[in-house]
Scaffold this motif. Sequence first.
Motif, PDB file in Angstrom:
ATOM      1  N   GLU A  31      -7.957 -79.933 -42.137  1.00  0.00           N
ATOM      2  CA  GLU A  31      -8.596 -78.999 -41.213  1.00  0.00           C
ATOM      3  C   GLU A  31     -10.087 -78.828 -41.470  1.00  0.00           C
ATOM      4  O   GLU A  31     -10.870 -78.667 -40.539  1.00  0.00           O
ATOM      5  N   GLY A  32     -10.479 -78.806 -42.751  1.00  0.00           N
ATOM      6  CA  GLY A  32     -11.867 -78.544 -43.091  1.00  0.00           C
ATOM      7  C   GLY A  32     -12.153 -77.052 -43.064  1.00  0.00           C
ATOM      8  O   GLY A  32     -11.270 -76.234 -42.796  1.00  0.00           O
ATOM      9  N   LEU A  33     -13.384 -76.711 -43.355  1.00  0.00           N
ATOM     10  CA  LEU A  33     -13.817 -75.311 -43.374  1.00  0.00           C
ATOM     11  C   LEU A  33     -15.188 -75.187 -42.741  1.00  0.00           C
ATOM     12  O   LEU A  33     -16.024 -76.088 -42.851  1.00  0.00           O
ATOM     13  N   ALA A  34     -15.419 -74.047 -42.142  1.00  0.00           N
ATOM     14  CA  ALA A  34     -16.747 -73.745 -41.603  1.00  0.00           C
ATOM     15  C   ALA A  34     -17.712 -73.524 -42.768  1.00  0.00           C
ATOM     16  O   ALA A  34     -17.323 -73.032 -43.835  1.00  0.00           O
ATOM     17  N   ALA A  35     -18.962 -73.872 -42.551  1.00  0.00           N
ATOM     18  CA  ALA A  35     -19.984 -73.728 -43.595  1.00  0.00           C
ATOM     19  C   ALA A  35     -20.043 -72.295 -44.116  1.00  0.00           C
ATOM     20  O   ALA A  35     -20.135 -72.068 -45.328  1.00  0.00           O
ATOM     21  N   SER A  68     -17.751 -75.059 -31.499  1.00  0.00           N
ATOM     22  CA  SER A  68     -18.323 -73.851 -30.933  1.00  0.00           C
ATOM     23  C   SER A  68     -19.642 -73.549 -31.656  1.00  0.00           C
ATOM     24  O   SER A  68     -20.522 -74.383 -31.688  1.00  0.00           O
ATOM     25  N   ARG A  69     -19.750 -72.381 -32.290  1.00  0.00           N
ATOM     26  CA  ARG A  69     -20.991 -72.029 -32.979  1.00  0.00           C
ATOM     27  C   ARG A  69     -20.957 -72.375 -34.464  1.00  0.00           C
ATOM     28  O   ARG A  69     -21.924 -72.142 -35.172  1.00  0.00           O
ATOM     29  N   SER A  70     -19.852 -72.921 -34.927  1.00  0.00           N
ATOM     30  CA  SER A  70     -19.695 -73.235 -36.350  1.00  0.00           C
ATOM     31  C   SER A  70     -19.829 -74.726 -36.598  1.00  0.00           C
ATOM     32  O   SER A  70     -19.585 -75.538 -35.707  1.00  0.00           O
TER      33      SER A  70
END
Length: 114
Positions: A31-35, A68-70
């Motif tokens: 999935e990964g992660l947002a910064a 989106s914004r991430s």
Amino acid sequence: MEVNNAVASFAALSQETRLEAFRLLVRHEPEGLAAGEIARQLSVPHNTMSAHLAVLQRAGWVSSRRQSRSIIYRANLAHMNDTVQFLVRDCCAGHPEVCNPFSASSDTCANSQE
């Protein structure tokens, strides 16, 4: 993998926050992660984390995509495998049984995630 690429890869991981970030991303595959979430979990300021992630991305350890914004970051497991293979490629000196523990470690990794 060329020696210069290996050196650049190791240099990118030779800093505590970057190594922790990469290990965190490995745990969150695929999935990964947002910064921002990486920064939060590691208690690192967002701008500092962005700089660290940029170093990891240039060295090939992570990839990113906009959602989106991430910006979502993922560990580049193929690069990790290439780097490990670079390390063990010549270590066996014609005796592949010496490197068996390294090939077994990938099985351990898969089993530990269950």
